[in-house]
Design an enzyme around this catalytic site. Structure first.
Site, PDB file in Angstrom:
ATOM      1  CG  HIS A 248      -1.683  -1.539   1.162  1.00  0.00           C
ATOM      2  ND1 HIS A 248      -3.324  -1.300   1.245  1.00  0.00           N
ATOM      3  CD2 HIS A 248      -1.416  -2.404   1.500  1.00  0.00           C
ATOM      4  CE1 HIS A 248      -3.918  -1.741   1.007  1.00  0.00           C
ATOM      5  NE2 HIS A 248      -3.068  -2.704   1.511  1.00  0.00           N
TER       6      HIS A 248
ATOM      7  CG  ASP B 267      -5.930   1.918   1.605  1.00  0.00           C
ATOM      8  OD1 ASP B 267      -4.754   2.455   2.406  1.00  0.00           O
ATOM      9  OD2 ASP B 267      -5.148   1.501   1.085  1.00  0.00           O
TER      10      ASP B 267
ATOM     11  CB  THR C  40      -3.212   0.113  -2.923  1.00  0.00           C
ATOM     12  OG1 THR C  40      -3.606  -0.878  -1.697  1.00  0.00           O
ATOM     13  CG2 THR C  40      -2.661   1.764  -2.560  1.00  0.00           C
TER      14      THR C  40
ATOM     15  CG  HIS D 230       2.471 -12.543  -3.857  1.00  0.00           C
ATOM     16  ND1 HIS D 230       3.580 -11.954  -4.768  1.00  0.00           N
ATOM     17  CD2 HIS D 230       2.130 -11.107  -2.870  1.00  0.00           C
ATOM     18  CE1 HIS D 230       3.539  -9.878  -4.328  1.00  0.00           C
ATOM     19  NE2 HIS D 230       2.756 -10.792  -3.382  1.00  0.00           N
TER      20      HIS D 230
ATOM     21  CD1 TRP E 120      -3.472  -3.071  -8.182  1.00  0.00           C
ATOM     22  CD2 TRP E 120      -3.451  -5.066  -9.286  1.00  0.00           C
ATOM     23  NE1 TRP E 120      -3.980  -2.606  -9.402  1.00  0.00           N
ATOM     24  CE2 TRP E 120      -3.887  -3.970 -10.250  1.00  0.00           C
ATOM     25  CE3 TRP E 120      -3.798  -6.114  -9.816  1.00  0.00           C
ATOM     26  CZ2 TRP E 120      -4.407  -4.233 -11.430  1.00  0.00           C
ATOM     27  CZ3 TRP E 120      -4.459  -6.089 -11.624  1.00  0.00           C
ATOM     28  CH2 TRP E 120      -5.072  -5.042 -11.649  1.00  0.00           C
TER      29      TRP E 120
ATOM     30  CB  SER F 242       3.841  -8.597  -8.033  1.00  0.00           C
ATOM     31  OG  SER F 242       4.550  -7.938  -6.781  1.00  0.00           O
TER      32      SER F 242
ATOM     33  CD  GLU G  20       6.374  -3.376  -9.856  1.00  0.00           C
ATOM     34  OE1 GLU G  20       7.008  -4.741  -9.425  1.00  0.00           O
ATOM     35  OE2 GLU G  20       6.367  -2.828  -8.977  1.00  0.00           O
TER      36      GLU G  20
ATOM     37  CB  ALA H 126      -5.547 -10.144   0.625  1.00  0.00           C
TER      38      ALA H 126
ATOM     39  CD  GLN I 180      -1.666 -12.144  -2.546  1.00  0.00           C
ATOM     40  OE1 GLN I 180      -1.637 -13.829  -2.202  1.00  0.00           O
ATOM     41  NE2 GLN I 180      -1.228 -11.446  -1.250  1.00  0.00           N
TER      42      GLN I 180
END
Length: 487
Positions: free
Chosen positions: A20, A120, A140, A377, A380, A382, A385, A400, A402
């Site tokens: 975050h 957030d 995020t 994993h 977000w 990652s 990117e 969460a 993922q």
């Protein structure tokens, strides 16, 4: 002579974990660099100490109009560089509220009355409402995961959550239960693809209750919601959310916007960073000697911890694939007593074709031409990117949001292959071979290249994210701060 008008002042208070903090810091840099907003960026004391250890005193030096402050997180003091437990952080958030109020009402520069919160964090957003401070939510993670979280209250109403018993976690129930009524989400969404906060049998589960409260807060408290995504990637779900949220804006990917605007060259970015762990850049030198698309990059973010058995199975899967690899294993992933976590036989077998490091500049690694696949994993940051770099993914989601991100990458964007929840070495090896070579790998590489181009276009002048950045600054932030003042 009249006093000069106070500059607009943004207070950024992200949820205090790496995933975050990084995008919040990037957005703060954009508003500071491109639109002249003063910024106060809030860390917890624990993360402030980690930043200083990882990056030195310049990490919090700030710049003209951009400063850092810290508040206690209400948890026992710790000088360890390991991340705080997410559940403990969630439960500790209310203890930060009085410190936040004191910061806003007493400690911010006296002339800076035109203030606005970007956060957030549910209790912080509600506290801002109580003291008359206008606020905007910065979500995020993906817009798809946000919509999935919005459905949790409906899952509860339909009796699907909490689960009836723990056996439903193991007997295929999560896979066989299809949720085909969520607006903007794929019709084939399984219960497994929803955020893991639903995986409880306790009707009084504290984290589930906090999640429901958070989602209600986002619908009612902020004047706008900003998503770290771009419209082309999540158009269906963004369109569907316009009926249930305040005005929404997709602004991302933020690293591309920073490069396009020159926001990476100003003092706020060069004198301070957001990484809570010390980066080892030597891995980039190691990559320089590798052929294009020949290396598998494996990293599981700042929070995920693999068991010893999972580490061993992943290690032998990498070894058996025959491909070179760069693997991030955080220092807090060490076995008891600080001993090595990888089998000596594995290190011997892969000597010369593997590089293991404790942390790395991930965005630069993914942009390196030698990287051909990303074992992730599905956090977000990652995933974005990876999309920006045009690198296909091996998706191993843990918790969460993922699971939702993985589903979208594998079935909608067609840039990934999903691993099972506890893959063995044979599954890991097969997935690597599938992504790195063969027809399926080529197909994913083409899709990844297309999304890379679309992300770049969104961040360029006139692109969807560029335009939305301007709209948020001019239509949301400035008017709000003109209407309300906290002095």
């Amino acid at each position: 002579m009249a006093a000069p008008a106070a500059k607009p002042h943004l207070v950024f208070f992200p949820f205090p974990s790496q995933g975050h903090i990084t995008p919040a810091f990037q957005l703060a840099r954009l508003f500071h660099h491109c639109h002249g907003f003063d910024v106060t960026f809030v860390h917890t004391e624990h993360n402030r100490r980690r930043l200083l250890r990882a990056r030195g005193p310049d990490a919090l030096a700030g710049a003209p109009g951009f400063r850092f402050v810290a508040v206690p997180d209400g948890l026992p003091p710790s000088d360890e560089d390991a991340a705080r437990d997410v559940a403990a952080l969630l439960l500790s958030l209310p203890t930060m509220v009085p410190h936040f109020k004191e910061l806003v009402l007493s400690e911010l520069p006296a002339a800076s009355c035109r203030r606005l919160l970007v956060s957030d964090v549910d209790p912080i957003l509600r506290a801002a409402e109580e003291i008359g401070l206008p606020c905007v939510t910065f979500w995020t993670t993906s817009a798809s995961s946000f919509m999935a979280m919005q459905q949790i209250r409906h899952l509860v109403a339909k009796g699907l959550v909490p689960l009836k018993d723990a056996e439903q976690l193991r007997n295929g129930y999560l896979d066989s239960t299809v949720i085909d009524w969520a607006p903007g989400l794929p019709k084939g969404m399984r219960l497994r693809d929803f955020p893991t906060f639903i995986r409880t049998t306790d009707p009084d589960d504290a984290v589930l209750a906090l999640t429901l409260r958070l989602i209600e807060c986002y619908r009612t408290v902020p004047s706008a919601v900003v998503f770290h995504t771009f419209e082309e990637l999540e158009s269906q779900v963004i369109n569907a959310m316009s009926d249930i949220l305040p005005p929404i804006y997709a602004i991302g990917p933020l690293p591309l916007l920073l490069r396009e605007t020159g926001g990476g060259d100003d003092a706020a970015s060069t004198s301070a960073g957001s990484s809570l762990s010390k980066e080892n850049r030597a891995c980039l030198d190691w990559l320089d000697g590798k052929r294009p698309n020949s290396v598998v990059f494996a990293s599981f973010g700042s929070l995920v911890k693999l068991t010893g058995e999972q580490l061993a199975e992943l290690a032998w899967g990498l070894a058996s694939s025959g491909y070179e690899f760069l693997w991030v294993i955080r220092s807090d992933q060490k076995a008891a007593g600080g001993t090595a976590v990888l089998p000596p036989e594995f290190l011997e077998e892969t000597e010369g074709r593997g590089c293991v490091t404790s942390w790395c500049p991930q965005e630069a690694v993914l942009r390196h031409g030698a990287v051909g696949a990303f074992l992730t994993h599905c956090g977000w940051n990652s995933m974005l990117e990876s999309v920006c770099a045009g690198v296909p993914m091996l998706c191993w989601p843990f918790a969460a949001d993922q699971q939702t991100n993985s589903r979208m990458a594998c079935t909608e964007w067609r840039v990934g292959v999903e691993l099972s929840e506890d893959p063995g070495r044979e599954e890991v090896e097969a997935a690597i071979r599938q992504v790195m070579g063969g027809g399926r790998g080529e197909e994913m590489r083409r899709s990844a290249a297309e999304w890379k181009d679309k992300a770049a276009l969104a961040a360029r002048p006139g692109g969807s994210s560029w335009v939305n950045l301007e709209r948020v600054a001019n239509e949301v932030l400035a008017p709000l701060m003109d209407k309300k003042r906290v002095c």
